[in-house]
Design a protein around this motif. Sequence first.
Motif, PDB file in Angstrom:
ATOM      1  N   ARG A 163      43.411 -21.563 -10.831  1.00  0.00           N
ATOM      2  CA  ARG A 163      42.153 -21.958 -10.186  1.00  0.00           C
ATOM      3  C   ARG A 163      42.483 -23.011  -9.132  1.00  0.00           C
ATOM      4  O   ARG A 163      43.262 -23.918  -9.378  1.00  0.00           O
TER       5      ARG A 163
ATOM      6  N   SER B   3      35.104 -26.591  -2.443  1.00  0.00           N
ATOM      7  CA  SER B   3      35.095 -25.191  -2.845  1.00  0.00           C
ATOM      8  C   SER B   3      35.954 -24.993  -4.081  1.00  0.00           C
ATOM      9  O   SER B   3      36.791 -25.826  -4.419  1.00  0.00           O
ATOM     10  N   GLU B   4      35.716 -23.860  -4.730  1.00  0.00           N
ATOM     11  CA  GLU B   4      36.460 -23.474  -5.920  1.00  0.00           C
ATOM     12  C   GLU B   4      36.791 -21.996  -5.787  1.00  0.00           C
ATOM     13  O   GLU B   4      35.962 -21.201  -5.347  1.00  0.00           O
ATOM     14  N   SER B   5      37.994 -21.632  -6.152  1.00  0.00           N
ATOM     15  CA  SER B   5      38.390 -20.226  -6.030  1.00  0.00           C
ATOM     16  C   SER B   5      37.611 -19.360  -7.020  1.00  0.00           C
ATOM     17  O   SER B   5      37.234 -19.807  -8.097  1.00  0.00           O
ATOM     18  N   THR B   6      37.361 -18.131  -6.611  1.00  0.00           N
ATOM     19  CA  THR B   6      36.727 -17.167  -7.516  1.00  0.00           C
ATOM     20  C   THR B   6      37.759 -16.187  -8.066  1.00  0.00           C
ATOM     21  O   THR B   6      37.634 -15.728  -9.186  1.00  0.00           O
ATOM     22  N   THR B   7      38.763 -15.875  -7.282  1.00  0.00           N
ATOM     23  CA  THR B   7      39.871 -15.033  -7.728  1.00  0.00           C
ATOM     24  C   THR B   7      41.163 -15.609  -7.177  1.00  0.00           C
ATOM     25  O   THR B   7      41.167 -16.265  -6.134  1.00  0.00           O
TER      26      THR B   7
END
Length: 130
Positions: free
Chosen positions: A101, A111-115
Motif C-alpha cells: 500500500r 492519496s492512497e493506492s487502490t491497487t
Amino acid sequence: MAVNMKETLQEYGKYIIGVAIICYILLSIFFKNNSVLDNIEGSISLTLLFCYLYAEYIWKYIPIDKTPKIYGDYKAVFISEYDGKKRKANITIKQNLISTRIYMKTNESKSESTTSTLIKKEDSWQLIYT
C-alpha cells in the motif's frame, strides 16, 4: 519476461503444503492419542498461523527471500504534468509479502493506492500502482 507478485505467490504453494505435512507429522508424533482428524485440523491451524506470521513479519528478515523490501517512509520531488510545478511529497509504503500500500501526501493533496504490484523485468523490479 515479467514476473508479478501473483506468480511469485504461486511458487509459495509448494512450501505451504510442505509446512502442513511437517505439522501433521509432528502432531502425530507428539499427540499419539489424537485422531487423524484432530491432527489434520491442528496441522491446518498451525499452517495458517505460520503463513500469516511469515507473510506479515518473517519474510522481511529472511535473506533468501527475493521479494524487494520497500516498506518505509520516503521523501520525493516530482514535476506535475498538469502545471509544470515541482512538488515535494512524503510517501509511506506499507508492505507485507502479499500486498503493498502506498500513501502519498503533498501540501495540496493526499492519496492512497487502490491497487499495486511488484513486477520483475530482467534484473530490476518495478512498483506499479494506481
